[in-house]
Scaffold this motif. Structure first.
Motif, PDB file in Angstrom:
ATOM      1  N   SER A   3      60.399  25.369 -39.152  1.00 26.07           N
ATOM      2  CA  SER A   3      60.841  24.045 -38.713  1.00 26.07           C
ATOM      3  C   SER A   3      61.538  24.099 -37.359  1.00 26.07           C
ATOM      4  O   SER A   3      61.397  23.174 -36.542  1.00 26.07           O
ATOM      5  CB  SER A   3      61.776  23.421 -39.759  1.00 26.07           C
ATOM      6  OG  SER A   3      62.918  24.239 -39.959  1.00 26.07           O
ATOM      7  N   VAL A   6      58.849  24.224 -34.677  1.00 21.54           N
ATOM      8  CA  VAL A   6      58.285  22.890 -34.445  1.00 21.54           C
ATOM      9  C   VAL A   6      59.227  22.062 -33.577  1.00 21.54           C
ATOM     10  O   VAL A   6      58.802  21.417 -32.609  1.00 21.54           O
ATOM     11  CB  VAL A   6      58.018  22.164 -35.783  1.00 21.54           C
ATOM     12  CG1 VAL A   6      57.591  20.719 -35.526  1.00 21.54           C
ATOM     13  CG2 VAL A   6      56.958  22.886 -36.592  1.00 21.54           C
ATOM     14  N   ARG A  10      58.247  20.614 -29.874  1.00 21.74           N
ATOM     15  CA  ARG A  10      58.296  19.153 -29.679  1.00 21.74           C
ATOM     16  C   ARG A  10      59.285  18.794 -28.582  1.00 21.74           C
ATOM     17  O   ARG A  10      59.046  17.852 -27.805  1.00 21.74           O
ATOM     18  CB  ARG A  10      58.678  18.474 -30.998  1.00 21.74           C
ATOM     19  CG  ARG A  10      57.547  18.405 -32.011  1.00 21.74           C
ATOM     20  CD  ARG A  10      58.023  17.760 -33.289  1.00 21.74           C
ATOM     21  NE  ARG A  10      56.943  17.584 -34.256  1.00 21.74           N
ATOM     22  CZ  ARG A  10      57.130  17.240 -35.522  1.00 21.74           C
ATOM     23  NH1 ARG A  10      58.364  17.009 -35.972  1.00 21.74           N
ATOM     24  NH2 ARG A  10      56.109  17.108 -36.343  1.00 21.74           N
ATOM     25  N   SER A 307      47.740  22.765 -40.055  1.00 24.95           N
ATOM     26  CA  SER A 307      49.064  22.147 -40.166  1.00 24.95           C
ATOM     27  C   SER A 307      49.846  22.278 -38.864  1.00 24.95           C
ATOM     28  O   SER A 307      50.593  21.360 -38.485  1.00 24.95           O
ATOM     29  CB  SER A 307      49.852  22.769 -41.320  1.00 24.95           C
ATOM     30  OG  SER A 307      50.047  24.160 -41.110  1.00 24.95           O
ATOM     31  N   ASP A 308      49.682  23.390 -38.150  1.00 24.71           N
ATOM     32  CA  ASP A 308      50.380  23.570 -36.875  1.00 24.71           C
ATOM     33  C   ASP A 308      49.861  22.597 -35.821  1.00 24.71           C
ATOM     34  O   ASP A 308      50.637  22.008 -35.058  1.00 24.71           O
ATOM     35  CB  ASP A 308      50.218  25.014 -36.376  1.00 24.71           C
ATOM     36  CG  ASP A 308      51.040  26.013 -37.173  1.00 24.71           C
ATOM     37  OD1 ASP A 308      51.767  25.589 -38.092  1.00 24.71           O
ATOM     38  OD2 ASP A 308      50.944  27.220 -36.885  1.00 24.71           O
ATOM     39  N   ALA A 311      51.271  19.254 -36.634  1.00 24.05           N
ATOM     40  CA  ALA A 311      52.702  19.157 -36.346  1.00 24.05           C
ATOM     41  C   ALA A 311      52.958  18.909 -34.865  1.00 24.05           C
ATOM     42  O   ALA A 311      53.854  18.142 -34.494  1.00 24.05           O
ATOM     43  CB  ALA A 311      53.413  20.430 -36.799  1.00 24.05           C
TER      44      ALA A 311
END
Length: 322
Positions: A3, A6, A10, A307-308, A311
């Protein structure tokens, strides 16, 4: 992805979107769940070699890893491109030494990049200092106004990068500046860095923005970017009004390194970036306006790929097979 990883990538996307004039709306609004982006084609280098004039390679995790380890197929890629007369660049977030040394280390592993073909995140610090980026205004006495000092976290050879910029690594810098080029910090070093960064007007220089990196055994570990994000968050305290310290990032995916790459290539070159990381190599290529090829199974495990991508809302142009 973890997390924190990510969150970091971001954050990079947000910072690039705020600071650069490029249209990144396609990335910011990409809804992979609804298949708004085409699924990248799995290709071998031989299938796409004639589509591009220049090929940029990430280093660690793409061509090689620690010591003398070289990934299967990497030397074959390199040899084929050299034989085809393509422009080659090593575009790396390594800040462990100056470009000439990084090129020599790559050469020792079988990749004969020249210093001129090597563009590292650490080398961007020189232009940053030259252009006035820096040491909080008013933090130095008049007699020490030309003195640049940082508290440094990184490999010992990283001081060569600092020295090229006229910067000294010291235990207690006159200005509250911390520079990070790797995750090599003891608990005591981390605590000392936080104390410095909690001073008003503090600055954190992230010389290597990679958040996670692959190990030779197939595992992954948090590195410089992850350590730096923890420092940034822990810098907020009552003393500075609970505001995080100012942070400057060097290397991929940020625009400055791509400007260096572009200026080193002939005008109009068709460029492909080959790397192992979505948040730096693939997103960075989007920032540069380059196509990208992701080597799956290094910093992006095959099981985590979908999933990556979802994300981070990004996909490469291709998945490159070894």
């Amino acid at each position: 992805m973890d997390s924190l990883e990510v969150d970091i990538y971001r954050r990079y996307q947000s910072l690039v979107g705020m600071s650069c004039a490029l249209d990144l709306q396609r990335c910011a609004t990409l809804d992979l769940q609804k298949s708004a982006a085409p699924v990248p084609q799995k290709v071998f280098l031989s299938q796409i070699i004639n589509r591009y004039d220049a090929f940029c390679f990430d280093g660690y995790g793409t061509l090689y890893n620690r010591g003398t380890f070289v990934y299967p197929g990497a030397k074959e890629w390199f040899s084929a491109l050299r034989e085809a007369g393509k422009q080659l660049r090593l575009v790396t977030n390594a800040a462990s030494n100056v470009d000439a040394v990084l090129a020599a280390e790559a050469c020792a592993r079988g990749f004969d990049f020249t210093a001129e073909e090597t563009i590292s995140s650490g080398s961007l610090l020189k232009a940053y200092v030259r252009d006035g980026g820096y040491w909080p205004e008013g933090s130095l006495s008049e007699s020490a106004s030309s003195c640049r000092e940082v508290y440094y976290i990184g490999r010992p050879t990283g001081v060569n990068v600092l020295a090229e910029c006229g910067i000294s690594a010291v235990e207690n810098p006159l200005s509250p500046v911390v520079a990070v080029s790797s995750s090599t910090a003891t608990d005591a070093m981390y605590s000392h860095a936080v104390q410095i960064l909690q001073r008003p007007g503090a600055m954190l220089l992230v010389l290597n923005s990679d958040a996670w990196a692959p190990n030779i055994d197939g595992t992954r570990s948090p590195v410089s970017g992850a350590l730096s994000e923890r420092l940034r968050r822990d810098s907020a305290c009552e003393r500075n009004g609970f505001v995080c310290c100012k942070t400057e990032y060097f290397g991929k995916p940020f625009p400055a390194i791509w400007e260096r790459v572009k200026s080193s290539l002939p005008n109009g070159s068709r460029v492909l970036m080959i790397g192992d990381t979505l948040g730096t190599d693939v997103f960075g290529a989007m920032v540069a306006g380059f196509d990208s090829a992701l080597v799956v199974g290094r910093n992006v495990p095959a099981a985590d790929l979908e999933s990556d991508e979802r994300a981070l809302k990004i996909r490469p142009t291709y998945y490159l097979e070894p």
